[in-house]
Structures are given as structure tokens and as C-alpha cells.
Scaffold this active site. Structure first.
Site, PDB file in Angstrom:
ATOM      1  N   GLU A 165      93.372 -16.746 122.980  1.00 50.44           N
ATOM      2  CA  GLU A 165      94.657 -16.229 122.534  1.00 50.44           C
ATOM      3  C   GLU A 165      95.695 -17.044 123.313  1.00 50.44           C
ATOM      4  O   GLU A 165      96.191 -16.569 124.317  1.00 50.44           O
ATOM      5  CB  GLU A 165      94.728 -14.739 122.894  1.00 50.44           C
ATOM      6  CG  GLU A 165      95.783 -13.959 122.220  1.00 50.44           C
ATOM      7  CD  GLU A 165      95.563 -12.457 122.431  1.00 50.44           C
ATOM      8  OE1 GLU A 165      95.675 -11.730 121.469  1.00 50.44           O
ATOM      9  OE2 GLU A 165      95.273 -12.037 123.567  1.00 50.44           O
ATOM     10  N   ASP A 194      94.641  -8.219 130.303  1.00 52.78           N
ATOM     11  CA  ASP A 194      93.317  -7.651 130.499  1.00 52.78           C
ATOM     12  C   ASP A 194      92.326  -8.645 131.079  1.00 52.78           C
ATOM     13  O   ASP A 194      91.246  -8.262 131.520  1.00 52.78           O
ATOM     14  CB  ASP A 194      92.780  -7.109 129.167  1.00 52.78           C
ATOM     15  CG  ASP A 194      92.678  -5.602 129.177  1.00 52.78           C
ATOM     16  OD1 ASP A 194      92.991  -5.014 130.221  1.00 52.78           O
ATOM     17  OD2 ASP A 194      92.286  -5.036 128.145  1.00 52.78           O
ATOM     18  N   LYS A 286      88.676  -1.666 126.126  1.00 54.09           N
ATOM     19  CA  LYS A 286      89.429  -2.763 125.504  1.00 54.09           C
ATOM     20  C   LYS A 286      90.930  -2.484 125.398  1.00 54.09           C
ATOM     21  O   LYS A 286      91.539  -2.013 126.331  1.00 54.09           O
ATOM     22  CB  LYS A 286      88.851  -3.051 124.116  1.00 54.09           C
ATOM     23  CG  LYS A 286      87.350  -3.280 124.127  1.00 54.09           C
ATOM     24  CD  LYS A 286      87.036  -4.684 124.526  1.00 54.09           C
ATOM     25  CE  LYS A 286      85.537  -4.890 124.559  1.00 54.09           C
ATOM     26  NZ  LYS A 286      85.184  -6.227 124.881  1.00 54.09           N
ATOM     27  N   LYS A 287      91.447  -2.761 124.202  1.00 54.45           N
ATOM     28  CA  LYS A 287      92.883  -2.678 124.028  1.00 54.45           C
ATOM     29  C   LYS A 287      93.407  -1.257 124.238  1.00 54.45           C
ATOM     30  O   LYS A 287      94.459  -1.061 124.861  1.00 54.45           O
ATOM     31  CB  LYS A 287      93.231  -3.157 122.618  1.00 54.45           C
ATOM     32  CG  LYS A 287      94.687  -3.162 122.317  1.00 54.45           C
ATOM     33  CD  LYS A 287      94.923  -3.619 120.891  1.00 54.45           C
ATOM     34  CE  LYS A 287      96.348  -3.346 120.490  1.00 54.45           C
ATOM     35  NZ  LYS A 287      96.555  -3.560 119.064  1.00 54.45           N
ATOM     36  N   ASP A 311     100.586  -7.169 119.693  1.00 56.45           N
ATOM     37  CA  ASP A 311      99.467  -7.958 120.197  1.00 56.45           C
ATOM     38  C   ASP A 311     100.040  -9.226 120.811  1.00 56.45           C
ATOM     39  O   ASP A 311     101.135  -9.647 120.435  1.00 56.45           O
ATOM     40  CB  ASP A 311      98.541  -8.355 119.041  1.00 56.45           C
ATOM     41  CG  ASP A 311      97.778  -7.163 118.517  1.00 56.45           C
ATOM     42  OD1 ASP A 311      97.824  -6.115 119.176  1.00 56.45           O
ATOM     43  OD2 ASP A 311      97.138  -7.286 117.464  1.00 56.45           O
ATOM     44  N   ASP A 313      99.652 -12.175 120.305  1.00 59.50           N
ATOM     45  CA  ASP A 313      99.933 -13.315 119.436  1.00 59.50           C
ATOM     46  C   ASP A 313     101.015 -13.000 118.409  1.00 59.50           C
ATOM     47  O   ASP A 313     101.186 -13.714 117.439  1.00 59.50           O
ATOM     48  CB  ASP A 313      98.647 -13.752 118.727  1.00 59.50           C
ATOM     49  CG  ASP A 313      98.011 -12.614 117.958  1.00 59.50           C
ATOM     50  OD1 ASP A 313      98.196 -11.451 118.361  1.00 59.50           O
ATOM     51  OD2 ASP A 313      97.333 -12.881 116.951  1.00 59.50           O
ATOM     52  N   ASP A 475      93.454   1.637 116.354  1.00 58.92           N
ATOM     53  CA  ASP A 475      94.756   1.822 115.708  1.00 58.92           C
ATOM     54  C   ASP A 475      94.744   2.920 114.646  1.00 58.92           C
ATOM     55  O   ASP A 475      95.497   3.891 114.738  1.00 58.92           O
ATOM     56  CB  ASP A 475      95.291   0.501 115.145  1.00 58.92           C
ATOM     57  CG  ASP A 475      94.252  -0.306 114.378  1.00 58.92           C
ATOM     58  OD1 ASP A 475      93.101   0.157 114.257  1.00 58.92           O
ATOM     59  OD2 ASP A 475      94.584  -1.392 113.893  1.00 58.92           O
TER      60      ASP A 475
HETATM   61  O1  UPG Z   1      89.854  -6.021 125.892  1.00 59.87           O
HETATM   62  C1  UPG Z   1      90.799  -6.294 125.184  1.00 59.87           C
HETATM   63  C2  UPG Z   1      90.644  -6.845 123.890  1.00 59.87           C
HETATM   64  C3  UPG Z   1      91.783  -7.130 123.146  1.00 59.87           C
HETATM   65  N1  UPG Z   1      93.009  -6.888 123.652  1.00 59.87           N
HETATM   66  C4  UPG Z   1      94.200  -7.213 122.848  1.00 59.87           C
HETATM   67  O2  UPG Z   1      94.166  -6.593 121.597  1.00 59.87           O
HETATM   68  C5  UPG Z   1      94.966  -7.316 120.697  1.00 59.87           C
HETATM   69  C6  UPG Z   1      94.367  -7.337 119.316  1.00 59.87           C
HETATM   70  O3  UPG Z   1      93.241  -8.120 119.251  1.00 59.87           O
HETATM   71  P1  UPG Z   1      92.969  -9.119 118.066  1.00 59.87           P
HETATM   72  O4  UPG Z   1      91.579  -9.610 118.273  1.00 59.87           O
HETATM   73  O5  UPG Z   1      94.047 -10.093 117.884  1.00 59.87           O
HETATM   74  O6  UPG Z   1      93.003  -8.138 116.855  1.00 59.87           O
HETATM   75  P2  UPG Z   1      93.171  -8.471 115.319  1.00 59.87           P
HETATM   76  O7  UPG Z   1      91.931  -9.064 114.812  1.00 59.87           O
HETATM   77  O8  UPG Z   1      94.401  -9.186 115.019  1.00 59.87           O
HETATM   78  O9  UPG Z   1      93.226  -6.945 114.846  1.00 59.87           O
HETATM   79  C7  UPG Z   1      94.069  -6.000 114.277  1.00 59.87           C
HETATM   80  O10 UPG Z   1      93.236  -4.852 114.338  1.00 59.87           O
HETATM   81  C8  UPG Z   1      93.015  -4.318 115.615  1.00 59.87           C
HETATM   82  C9  UPG Z   1      92.117  -3.133 115.474  1.00 59.87           C
HETATM   83  O11 UPG Z   1      90.904  -3.491 115.004  1.00 59.87           O
HETATM   84  C10 UPG Z   1      94.315  -3.938 116.228  1.00 59.87           C
HETATM   85  O12 UPG Z   1      94.107  -3.488 117.535  1.00 59.87           O
HETATM   86  C11 UPG Z   1      95.236  -5.115 116.254  1.00 59.87           C
HETATM   87  O13 UPG Z   1      96.478  -4.730 116.728  1.00 59.87           O
HETATM   88  C12 UPG Z   1      95.405  -5.676 114.868  1.00 59.87           C
HETATM   89  O14 UPG Z   1      96.249  -6.802 114.892  1.00 59.87           O
HETATM   90  C13 UPG Z   1      95.162  -8.712 121.290  1.00 59.87           C
HETATM   91  O15 UPG Z   1      96.493  -8.889 121.618  1.00 59.87           O
HETATM   92  C14 UPG Z   1      94.297  -8.681 122.519  1.00 59.87           C
HETATM   93  O16 UPG Z   1      94.855  -9.386 123.560  1.00 59.87           O
HETATM   94  C15 UPG Z   1      93.164  -6.344 124.900  1.00 59.87           C
HETATM   95  O17 UPG Z   1      94.251  -6.124 125.358  1.00 59.87           O
HETATM   96  N2  UPG Z   1      92.052  -6.051 125.641  1.00 59.87           N
HETATM   97 MN    MN Z   2      95.705 -10.319 115.919  1.00 63.27          MN
END
Ligand code: UPG
Ligand code: MN
Length: 784
Positions: A165, A194, A286-287, A311, A313, A475
């Protein structure tokens, strides 16, 4: 037309269909003794056109009644019983006794498709659009003296991995927040790292440094544009009128023309870096875990009544976005009962034709808008503003008795007294703290306390408070929990897009992403049963959540349907209902209806045809490659108490380091997830090839040809739907799609030839038929 033979495939007693076929002749029915009856009671009256679709099913009793002739004082039949004539149910009758298993799959499958289709439509019946009125907000909350009455706002950003990321995205997000039009002393940003990498910490410092040095100047330059541009155009207009005069273009900022900072707010909003404690003996969730830490830390520092989250990004693309969401939160109608305002997700750097449906417009622009007319959109993880007390599990005012305490049971929230004390304050939506408390030793110790792994032990964090744990899609479940307690949400779409982010354009990444979503959805479906959730949840909202979480189940039937063509290969028969025209008619009606509804949806949701087609295509790709896997996961989890689908972060494309644009699109990562779809493709390609082979040598009648043609349309359609996947596994070759067509034609010919050879070996010879209109055939045969 074939006779309406299927009068009782399901009854097993009328494989010849004669009873139904000979309606008009009123045949004499033989009873068990072989006696003939006189026609008095049995004679069927002339068929009333209204009744022609109904068939009596109590002929036997009628005959028996006639036979008694009222002996033993038994009464005659006082009513007759009819069932719907088979023709109306024909699409659901199967004439082949040995195809019954197929028949059952298709009956159950069609029923399920019907139900899900209905769920899907029902949830879109009342799309409601709400446009924020920024001018009124400004007038109400911005004071003439330059100060503002807008409530405090805490901004949460999450990141975990500076490589997958890329850090530049996260820092861009910070920069974009600094440029937002919201009073600088009313918002604070909390970056949760994280990965605990010092890189992010220093990155944040660099960003702040960059800003404090250059931002002031930058801001002045930007603000100056509002005076500069009118001056410039005025000058231009004057010049037009007075040819020859040099246009006057405002005052350029330079060393000898010092800028006036006195009118400009040069303060930076508060930036907080958070790296929570990690310990191998704890599940960090995680998140969701990261966000619950942000929740507590921000409560101690600024405790804004509103929170907005992104997020790592995603960035703010419209400086009015925060204000737009506030319009819904502060509105006098249902603002107080609004727990969150969700913006649609928008993405940069998606390939121009959006091969893997990354924009996902049908979901964001149609589904969420549809929900807005019920109890509000679901929470989709990023670009969402929350009311803090709602996150704390407090009931909405609508369902809260007047004298109810905000904090009923402090132990739910853990042992931090300052944190618990902050909760009632956060319920005051006008609240805005201008500066954090003194960062002395006790305060710092308290901050560490709320960030520690052990803090949540014995609390209800992750269950009734904060973001929900133990699920791959925190979410949707978190939003669901809020709706279930009676809160509503709002959907906010503004121009230009409020936020933008990145999306995975690599096929494998994208499939893993939807694996996480579908796995999480199913978990939610089974663990929360949305349909029976709570009376505070509007009925339609329950239907919508059911639809939103149960959808992967359809894939089980879909995969069967997509693999049916295998019958072509082995049996040379296509199991399609007869009579042929009725079946086609039903099929055409169903398809026309779905397409028509799709077109209407395009209109009201502002989609393009391409958005819609991509959605259809990616649904089928997901349904073959991913959803069955999600179903398998959940079965394992429910039956064997295994682990569900886990939250694997989607890795983002590193456009900045790669010279070729969309390089990720052409990268093939071979993973087992690709196999099912490849099998479906192979089956359908083989089926088409075999059909060609059989058509050439099989000596088919015109009717059989027509049957086969319909079957082939089905095969071809499947391939059209899966086309983006085919491109995906072609890697770089997909830049020249014609290669695919050449390959397909070659495959068809080869398979046809193999089929002919197999037939020849089986029968010892092969017979070619060439039929002409007159029906004359010119067989050519030779032995092998
Ligand atoms: O241990 C972790 C893993 C992930 N993240 C953050 O979670 C966010 C979302 O992760 P990402 O892999 O980009 O998710 P997406 O595939 O884009 O998934 C979508 O779907 C997710 C649920 O499945 C939501 O949490 C996201 O907000 C949404 O954008 C990112 O900013 C990560 O940095 C953390 O903070 N800690
Ligand atoms: Mn994303």
C-alpha cells in the site's frame, strides 16, 4: 411441435401423455375392471376457453362415483378437482426420465434464482437521492468573523504496509485532508499504522514539515486565484475592446512582492500518529482492531462528535466533502437519528474499459441509492462519516427514552476513566474541542493504556461497541449493527467525487478481494440472519441485507448450469425443454425483462451500458471462480468449526515505480482460484466443438439443429460473459484480442475433429449428411 407430453413427468403415470393430448374427444375412461361407463357424468362439457388450461385430476373418483350410482346411500361427487394443464408448467417439466436429477437441480436452482432476483429488485424499488445544500450550511455555521460553529471532526486513516500500500498514497491522503475546506481547529487526523513501521512515522513528519513550510504560501497562491482570474479575464476583455493594450495579469508572487499572510489561516490541523501495541498472543482483528484503537485515542485527545474514515489508499478529492456529509448529520429532519453518511467509492488508475468491473458502479450508484430510500446505505469501509455515539452502541434518539443514560454500563467500555467520561460529551453534536489536554506523564500513560492489546479484555469492543470483529468484512457488519439498533444512514454523492482511491486491476488480486467480500457476506448471513434481525430494522432493509449477504449461494446452481454443456460432449443431447417454442418464449420473456430492468436502472442511477455489462460479466466470473470457494469456506467453518475467509489486504498497484501504465492488468498470477472458471471455459468450448462435430456427422433433423442452435447460443453467451477472465489469463497476449478468437476457432475445429474420430472408432464408419431444403440427403460414408 412435440406433443405436450409432460402431463406427469412428476406423477410418473403418464409418460405417453395420451389422456391430456386428446382433450376434445372426451375419451371413455376405463375403470379398474375394464368396464365402460355411460357418459352422463363423465362427458366433458365443451371446453370453456377460460378453462382450457385446467385438467381434471379426479377422473378415477368420478368414475367410481358413477359406478356406485348412488348405491349404499353414498352421495355423488359434489365438486371436481382440476390442475393446471401441463403446458403452462412445461418449462418446469422434464420429459426424460433419466434426466430427473438434472430436472431437480434446475427446479431448485430456478427457484433460488427467482427468489434472489426478487430480493434484488425489491431493494431497489425506491431509490432516493439527497443533495446537500452547502450554501445553507455555510450561512448557518460559518460566522461573519471568520470563526465557525461547525462541530469537531476526527479523521481516521488506516495503513498497514508501506510496500503493498505504497506510502505515497497514504501521504497524499494526509495532504488532501489539509486542503479540505473545514475549520482548521475543528478537525484532527489520526493515522493508524498497523505495520508499526518507522517509515510511516517519518513519512508523516516529512509531510507535516513540507506543509508548514510551503503550505501557507501555497494556500495564499490558491486563494489569490479567486482575485487573479477575474482580474485576468477583465483585463482580457478590456484588451479585446481596446486592441493593442497588454492584458494586466494580477500580481505575481515573488521575493520582492511579499505575500500578505495576515488574512490567511496558516495553522495546520492536528496530526496524530498511532501505532498500537501488537503481541503474538492476541488477535489484532486487522482493520477493525486498528479503528477501535483510533476510536479510544481520539476520544482522549479531541473527542469530536463526528468521525470520518478512509483507507490508506483513498484521498479527499472534493474539498467540500466533509461539509457535504455534515449537511446530513446536522439536518433537522432525521439528522439526529443518522449514524453514518456513506459516499460512493471511486477509483483512479482503473484501465479504460474497466475489465474487472473495479468501478463497481451498479453497486455504488444503484444498490446504495436504492437503500437510501429505505433505512440508508450499508457502510462500505471507506469514505464514511460516523456519529461517534452511534459507534459506542448508544441507541438513536428515536428509540432512546428521554431519561436514558448515554453510558449505562461503564465496564462495557474498559477501565479507562477519561475514556468513559468522554462518552457523554461526544453525544453533544455541537461539541468541538480546540486543543488536546496537556501531554503530561499521566495522560501519556492513559493513551498507552487504551492502545494496549489487553485493554479490550472483558469489554464489548468488536461486538456491541466499535467496529465489529471476527469477520472478513467488518464494514457491512458494522453498518448492519447500527441499522439494527434503529439508526439510519444517508448516501451522499457529490460532484466532483468526494473521495478517490486505488483498486486492484490484476485479476488474481481482484478475485481475492471478492473472495474476502463474499466470504464475509456469507458469514454475516449465517451468523446474523438479517431477515429476522430486529424490529428496529425496516423490513425492506432486512430483505436488502439478506440479498447483500446470501448472494454467493447462487453460484452453486450457477456452476451446475454452466457445466451442463458437458452433456453435449458425452451424450450429444441438449437437455432443453419441449415443446421448443414455449420454452423459447419463456426464455425470451425472462431475458427481455431482466435486460429491460437493467436499462431502467442505467437511467436512474446514471450508469453507462459498459458499467452494466461489466457488472454482469464480473458476476459470472465471481460466481465461477470465487463464490463457490466462499461457500466451501463457510461450510467448513460451520461444520468443522474451521476458520472463515480471512482479511488479506489487497495489494495496490505501484504506478509510480512502473513505467508501463496498467502493467498489473497484464500480469498473470496462477492460483488455484482460477481453476473452476478455466474448467467452465473448457467445458463450453468443448461443447461447441462437439456440437459442430455431431452436426456434421450426426444426421440431425432440422428440429434437432434448432435445438442444438439454442444450446450453442447458451454456450456462446457463457463465453461472452467470461470473456474478461479469458483476457486475464492471456496475460500480455490480451493486448491483441483477435488472437483469442483465432485460438477459439482452432479449438472448435480440433475438438470437432476429435469428436468425429471418436464416433468413427465407435461405429466403425462415419456418415456425413448434407441436408437441403427438400429434405433430400446425400450421404457419403466410408469405413475406417
Ligand atoms: O491489518 C490490517 C489490514 C488492513 N488494514 C487497512 O484496511 C484498509 C482496507 O484494506 P484493503 O485491502 O485496501 O481493502 P479493499 O480491498 O479496498 O476493501 C474494501 O473492503 C474492506 C472490507 O472487506 C473494507 O475494509 C475497505 O474499506 C474497503 O475499501 C487499508 O487501508 C489497510 O491499510 C489495516 O489497517 N490493518
Ligand atoms: Mn482499498
Amino acid at each position: 411441435m412435440a406433443p405436450p407430453a409432460a402431463n406427469g413427468a412428476s406423477h410418473g403415470d403418464s409418460s405417453n401423455g395420451a389422456v391430456v393430448a386428446d382433450r376434445g374427444a372426451a375419451p371413455a375412461v376405463a375403470n379398474g375392471n375394464g368396464k365402460q361407463h355411460n357418459g352422463r357424468t363423465r362427458t366433458k362439457p365443451a371446453v370453456n376457453p377460460k378453462d382450457k388450461y385446467w385438467t381434471p385430476i379426479d377422473d378415477k373418483e368420478a368414475a367410481a362415483a358413477v359406478e356406485d350410482g348412488g348405491e349404499d346411500g353414498r352421495r355423488p361427487l359434489l365438486f371436481r378437482t382440476f390442475k393446471v394443464k401441463a403446458i403452462l408448467l412445461l418449462p418446469y417439466r422434464h420429459p426424460y426420465a433419466d434426466g430427473m436429477w438434472l430436472w431437480w437441480i434446475s427446479i431448485v436452482g430456478d427457484f433460488w434464482f427467482g427468489v434472489t432476483w426478487l430480493l434484488n429488485q425489491v431493494a431497489k424499488l425506491s431509490p432516493i437521492k439527497c443533495d446537500p445544500d452547502l450554501a445553507v450550511l455555510k450561512q448557518q455555521f460559518d460566522l461573519p468573523d471568520g470563526n465557525s460553529n461547525l462541530p469537531g471532526l476526527d479523521v481516521f486513516i488506516n495503513t498497514v504496509d508501506p510496500i503493498n500500500e505504497p506510502m505515497i498514497y497514504t501521504m497524499n491522503a494526509i495532504l488532501s485532508i489539509l486542503a479540505v475546506d473545514y475549520p482548521v481547529d475543528r478537525h484532527a487526523t489520526y493515522l493508524s499504522d498497523d505495520g508499526g513501521s518507522i517509515i510511516h512515522y517519518d513519512g508523516l513528519l516529512e509531510t507535516a514539515r513540507l506543509m508548514s513550510k510551503e503550505y501557507d504560501e501555497f494556500k495564499v497562491r490558491l486563494d489569490a486565484l479567486f482575485t487573479k482570474i477575474p482580474q485576468r479575464s477583465e483585463a482580457y476583455n478590456n484588451a479585446e475592446a481596446k486592441q493593442g493594450d497588454e492584458p494586466q495579469v494580477g500580481q505575481p508572487a515573488s521575493a520582492n512582492n511579499s505575500l500578505d499572510f495576515s488574512e490567511v489561516d496558516v495553522r495546520l490541523p492536528m496530526l496524530v500518529y498511532i501505532s498500537r501495541e501488537k503481541n503474538p498472543s492476541y488477535d489484532h482483528q486487522k482493520k477493525a482492531g486498528a479503528m477501535n484503537v483510533q476510536l479510544r485515542v481520539s476520544a482522549l485527545l479531541t473527542n469530536a462528535p463526528f468521525i470520518i474514515n478512509f483507507d490508506g489508499d483513498h484521498y479527499v478529492n472534493n474539498s467540500q466533502a466533509f461539509r457535504a456529509a455534515m449537511c446530513f448529520m446536522l439536518d433537522r429532519r432525521d439528522g439526529d437519528n443518522t449514524a453514518f453518511v456513506q459516499f460512493p467509492q471511486r477509483f483512479d488508475d482503473v484501465d479504460p474499459t474497466d475489465r474487472y468491473c473495479n468501478h463497481n458502479r451498479v453497486f455504488f450508484d444503484a444498490t446504495l441509492l436504492g437503500l437510501n430510500g429505505i433505512q440508508g446505505p450499508s457502510y462500505v469501509g471507506t469514505g464514511c462519516m460516523f456519529r461517534r455515539v452511534a459507534i459506542y452502541g448508544v441507541d438513536p434518539p428515536r428509540w432512546r427514552p428521554d431519561n436514558a443514560k448515554i453510558v449505562d454500563n461503564p465496564s462495557k467500555f474498559g477501565n479507562s476513566v477519561p475514556f468513559i467520561n468522554s462518552i457523554p460529551t461526544a453525544a453533544n453534536q455541537e461539541w468541538s474541542k480546540t486543543s488536546p489536554p496537556a501531554l503530561d506523564e499521566t495522560f501519556m500513560a492513559e493513551l498507552s493504556n487504551v492502545m494496549s492489546c489487553a485493554y479490550e479484555e472483558g469489554t464489548v469492543f468488536g461486538k456491541e461497541v466499535g467496529w465489529v470483529y471476527n469477520i472478513a468484512t467488518e464494514d457491512v457488519v458494522t453498518g448492519f449493527r447500527l441499522h439494527r439498533t434503529g439508526w439510519r444512514s444517508m448516501y451522499c454523492r457529490i460532484e466532483p467525487d468526494a473521495f478517490r482511491g486505488t483498486a486492484p486491476i490484476n485479476l488474481t488480486e481482484r478475485l481475492y478481494q471478492i473472495l474476502r467480500w463474499s466470504g464475509g457476506s456469507l458469514e454475516m448471513f449465517f451468523s446474523y440472519c438479517p431477515l429476522f434481525a430486529s424490529r428496529r430494522l425496516k423490513f425492506m432493509q432486512r430483505v436488502a441485507y439478506t440479498n447483500m449477504t446470501a448472494y454467493p449461494i447462487s453460484s452453486i446452481f450457477l456452476v451446475f448450469y454452466l457445466l451442463f454443456p458437458v452433456i453435449w460432449i458425452f451424450r450429444g443431447e441438449f437437455y432443453i425443454q419441449k415443446p421448443f417454442p414455449t420454452y423459447v418464449l419463456y426464455l425470451v420473456i425472462v431475458i427481455a425483462m431482466t435486460e429491460l430492468i437493467g436499462m431502467v436502472e442505467i437511467k436512474w442511477a446514471g450508469l453507462t451500458l459498459l458499467d452494466w455489462i461489466r457488472n454482469e460479466q464480473f458476476y459470472i466470473i465471481g460466481a465461477t471462480a470465487v463464490y463457490p470457494m466462499a461457500v466451501l469456506h463457510i461450510v467448513l467453518k460451520l461444520v468443522l468449526r474451521g476458520k472463515g475467509v480471512s482479511f488479506k489486504m489487497t495489494s495496490k498497484q505501484a504506478t509510480s515505480t512502473v513505467t508501463e501504465k496498467f502493467a498489473e492488468l497484464y500480469m498473470v498470477e496462477w492460483v488455484p482460484l482460477l481453476i473452476p472458471t478455466i474448467v467452465v471455459i473448457a467445458v463450453n468450448v468443448c461443447a461447441i466443438g462437439t456440437a459442430i462435430g455431431k452436426a456434421v456427422v450426426g444426421g440431425w433433423s432440422l428440429l434437432q439443429m434448432a435445438d442444438a442452435a439454442l444450446g450453442l447460443v447458451f454456450n456462446a453467451w457463457i463465453l461472452v460473459l467470461i470473456y474478461p477472465f479469458l483476457l486475464g489469463i492471456m496475460g500480455r497476449w490480451s493486448k491483441r484480442p483477435y488472437v483469442l478468437f483465432i485460438l477459439l476457432v482452432i479449438a472448435f475445429i480440433l475438438i470437432a475433429m476429435v469428436d468425429i474420430a471418436i464416433q468413427a472408432m465407435r461405429h466403425g464408419f462415419v456418415r456425413f449428411h448434407f441436408r437441403e431444403s427438400g429434405g433430400a440427403s446425400f450421404p457419403t460414408s466410408w469405413g475406417f
